[in-house]
Write an enzyme that holds these catalytic residues in place. Structure first.
Site, mmCIF file in Angstrom:
data_model
loop_
_atom_site.group_PDB
_atom_site.id
_atom_site.type_symbol
_atom_site.label_atom_id
_atom_site.label_comp_id
_atom_site.label_asym_id
_atom_site.label_seq_id
_atom_site.Cartn_x
_atom_site.Cartn_y
_atom_site.Cartn_z
ATOM 1 N N CYS B 160 0.849 -1.193 0.000
ATOM 2 C CA CYS B 160 0.000 0.000 0.000
ATOM 3 C C CYS B 160 0.876 1.231 0.000
ATOM 4 O O CYS B 160 1.974 1.222 0.555
ATOM 5 C CB CYS B 160 -0.876 0.057 1.245
ATOM 6 N N GLU B 194 1.951 -4.066 -5.669
ATOM 7 C CA GLU B 194 0.883 -5.044 -5.547
ATOM 8 C C GLU B 194 -0.335 -4.572 -6.332
ATOM 9 O O GLU B 194 -0.669 -3.399 -6.350
ATOM 10 C CB GLU B 194 0.531 -5.247 -4.069
#
Lengths: 462, 294
Positions: B160, B194
């Protein structure tokens, strides 16, 4: 010119690509090629849409709407709340570890409930200040956690209401050093305990057990996760996608191919060996058949010519060990035991299959030759061939030998009235185990054996 | 089959619930910030419209007085963990989710308020948090962060990423992206963020990849392979390909692929990609890759 006829190869990331600097280089001799320059983009497009990134994303209106704009204001009390007391060290700061583990830091902060209760409690007089209440609640939580630890009541995840085990007197004694009046302490303890029973879990967040892994409630967070493959970690860290790994993989593949070829050769060899064995078996069968059709001869005659050759399944001198068994009245005919032996050099006239003995194959010991039984039995047409199975019951009786042995046929039964011939005539044969049997009855025809049958070759099974 | 339906139903319910923000505002250090998304705070916080965060340890409270009381005892003036980068007033701290669990969880609760797709399903133990700070005489103030799995099977070098709203549009986000690749270079591994990327995330990464790759192509004389570009930049080959393709820089000429690197064309693309953020001065990075202890 169809688009489909031109298909560039997929891009090899290891291959060096020329970098064309000027617009002139872009021009191509073949106009068709230039026309299809867009083709690779289409072909390769799927490669990275799969990775989730869309190609050619110019910020569209839609995109802009999905990016929120920050809204924020200054906090007025900031300067008072955050004091200028930070002196940055010249070297990089090292972490100390979680405060909970180090010292006496009071992790618990009063929440609304606590503050409201305190206001209430302090209504008439200042019984207790907030910092003290905070410390007390914090310590009660810690003590209760320890009590649960000792009682083995700590669960790694949340499976049910967390009980309160800390008792007032124990807490009182442990927290004596805080110098809190008994009445105040008791009030705080009771408040804390009531709150715990309402919450059904610790009020200090660090002590609350996490939800179990299989909890599907989306509002529950921070489930514990086992780190996968701890044992594999080193190997995985070492595993890299580089040239060395590729070469190593090539080597492994080559080894596997070689092993496969080796196995193939091995299989072929074993199949050939089996074929050889089948040939030998067939050879034996043929030889046996040949012997049956040959005229029977006495001992010491040319049957010795049938001696088994250097087949590994035979021997030239020894008897079958089975022969002994027949003397002990084995009720069934045994298969000839196949012995392996070293090929004997004095072989017969019949051309035979010579097979070298395989090294490593076991050599079964032959039983020593035993002639004893031969001399005990009457002289019957026993084949001289030691390999020959002694199938006496297939042979007719030799009348001369009967006479020589002094065996007479049983006398005919008396002729009955109105008959011309005796009701039956005994017929002789060699039965199982070499016994001589005289039948009065033909079980196959279900009639008494009659004259004329005694010399027929009686085969029990027609 | 019924199980799937149940999941779909609870998913819808979840989506419905998460569409409604629970916490509307937060106070964090200098700023009072409007939140963007739902964050799954513990149920006892559901009745609050505003939360007060301690700027350093990120504990959250329902009333201002509680925070002020907290500030009197909280001695933390910077993120827990090791400072691994310092350049001017900019510092980067590495926090191990296992060693500083409460801090990691607090950070996730906070970040979720501004990230739509972040999930707090699993615990923070298996993550590292890289906190970017501006430092002054009051302490090291977080302006943004990114998280990273300690062991990623898919070669993710970033999970994140967030720049706090008051500090956005100042180049911190691009700094964080660049920093994540510097760590990858030091580890000797290629990396990729990601998936799925947020819209803003994708934009930022495209910009970063464009700047890095096109700068190399401008300077590079002879030919070059995608693999070499990957080794130089720690950017995954797929990402390089997609970037160059989206810019129309890979073409097929005379039976082979070529890279078109007309300087004018490249400059045009670079301009469109936007200027870079704050640069990472690698000489100021003092860091060894994470190693599992015992």
């Amino acid at each position: 010119m169809s688009r489909l006829s031109f298909r560039p190869r997929p891009l090899d990331i290891h291959k060096k690509l020329p970098i064309l600097k000027s617009a002139r280089d872009f021009e191509d001799d073949d106009p068709t090629v230039a026309a299809f320059a867009a083709a690779p983009i289409i072909i390769l497009y799927h490669l990275y849409t799969a990775s989730g990134i869309e190609g050619n994303s110019t910020p569209s209106k839609k995109n802009a709407q999905e990016i929120p704009t920050p809204q924020f204001d200054d906090v007025e009390t900031y300067d008072r709340d955050y004091t200028r007391t930070f002196a940055q060290p010249s070297c990089y700061i090292r972490g100390r570890g979680a405060r909970a583990e180090i010292g006496e830091f009071v992790e618990y902060d009063l929440d609304n409930e606590d503050e409201d209760w305190l206001d209430d409690y302090n209504n008439e007089r200042k019984n207790l200040n907030p910092e003290k209440l905070e410390v007390l609640l914090f310590k009660l939580e810690i003590l209760d956690h320890k009590a649960r630890e000792r009682a083995g009541a700590i669960t790694p995840t949340f499976i049910g209401p967390v009980p309160v085990l800390l008792q007032l007197d124990v807490a009182m004694e442990a927290l004596q050093y805080l110098s809190v009046r008994y009445a105040v302490f008791q009030a705080v303890y009771n408040y804390w305990r009531a709150k715990r029973e309402r919450w059904q879990k610790p009020i200090l967040r660090r002590l609350q057990p996490p939800p179990p892994v299989n909890d599907t409630n989306p509002y529950n967070v921070f489930r514990p996760r086992e780190k996968a493959h701890r044992l594999h970690t080193r190997r995985m860290q070492r595993r890299e996608n580089n040239i060395q790994s590729f070469e190593k993989l090539r080597l492994v593949r080559r080894n596997l191919d070689q092993a496969k070829a080796l196995m193939g050769a091995l299989i072929k060899r074993e199949e050939t060996k089996r074929e050889v064995m089948e040939c030998e078996v067939n050879l034996q069968r043929v030889q046996m058949q040949y012997k049956h059709e040959a005229q029977l001869v006495d001992d010491g005659t040319t049957l010795s010519g049938f001696q088994q050759a250097s087949s590994r399944f035979g021997s030239s001198d020894d008897d079958y060990a089975d022969s002994d068994d027949t003397a002990t009245e084995e009720p069934y005919f045994r298969q000839p035991v196949l012995h392996h032996r070293y090929p004997d050099n004095k072989q017969s006239a019949i051309p035979t299959l010579r097979i070298k003995r395989e090294p490593g194959l076991p050599v079964l010991k032959r039983r020593p030759q035993q002639n004893g039984w031969k001399s005990r039995l009457p002289v019957f047409p026993i084949t001289q061939d030691p390999e020959e199975p002694v199938l006496l019951f297939t042979r007719p009786l030799d009348p001369d030998k009967l006479v020589a042995a002094g065996i007479k046929l049983p006398p005919d039964p008396p002729i009955e009235i109105d008959a011309t011939v005796p009701p039956f005539r005994c017929r002789g044969r060699i039965g199982r185990g070499g016994r001589i049997i005289f039948d009065r009855w033909n079980p196959l025809l279900r009639t008494p054996t009659s004259i004329g049958q005694e010399t027929t070759h009686f085969t029990p099974y027609g | 089959q019924g199980h799937e339906e149940l999941d779909a139903a609870s998913l819808r319910e979840h989506e419905e619930f998460t569409k409604v923000k629970n916490i509307a505002k937060i106070e964090l250090g200098k700023y009072e910030i409007d939140t963007w998304y739902f964050s799954p705070f513990p149920p006892e916080y559901n009745d609050s419209a505003k939360l007060f965060f301690c700027e350093f340890c990120l504990n959250f409270m329902k009333r201002k007085e509680q925070l002020q009381r907290h500030m009197k005892k909280c001695d933390l003036k910077h993120p827990p963990g090791d400072e691994i980068y310092r350049c001017g007033t900019l510092s980067m701290f590495e926090v191990d989710g296992k060693k500083n669990k409460v801090y990691g969880q607090n950070l996730c609760y906070l970040a979720k308020l501004f990230l739509d797709h972040k999930t707090l399903y699993y615990d923070v133990d298996l993550f590292l948090f890289y906190i970017l700070c501006e430092c002054d005489d009051r302490g090291c103030h977080m302006v943004g962060y990114f998280s990273k799995e300690k062991h990623s099977e898919e070669a993710y070098n970033l999970a994140c990423i967030l720049t706090l709203p008051p500090y956005q549009r100042k180049g911190y986000g691009k700094f964080l992206i660049a920093f994540s690749y510097e760590l990858s270079k030091k580890e000797g591994k290629v990396g990729t963020p990601e998936r799925p990327l947020s819209d803003l995330g994708l934009l930022s990464y495209r910009g970063y990849w464009t700047r890095v790759l096109l700068e190399i192509l401008k300077k590079h004389k002879s030919n070059i392979s995608i693999k070499e570009l990957s080794d130089m930049t720690a950017i995954k080959a797929d990402d390089i390909l997609s970037t160059l393709q989206s810019l129309d820089l890979i073409q097929y000429r005379k039976g082979q692929h070529v890279i078109c690197a007309d300087p004018k064309v490249l400059d045009r693309h670079l301009k469109a990609a936007g200027r870079g953020g704050l640069d990472v001065d690698v000489s100021k990075l003092i860091w060894t890759p994470y190693k599992e202890q015992g």
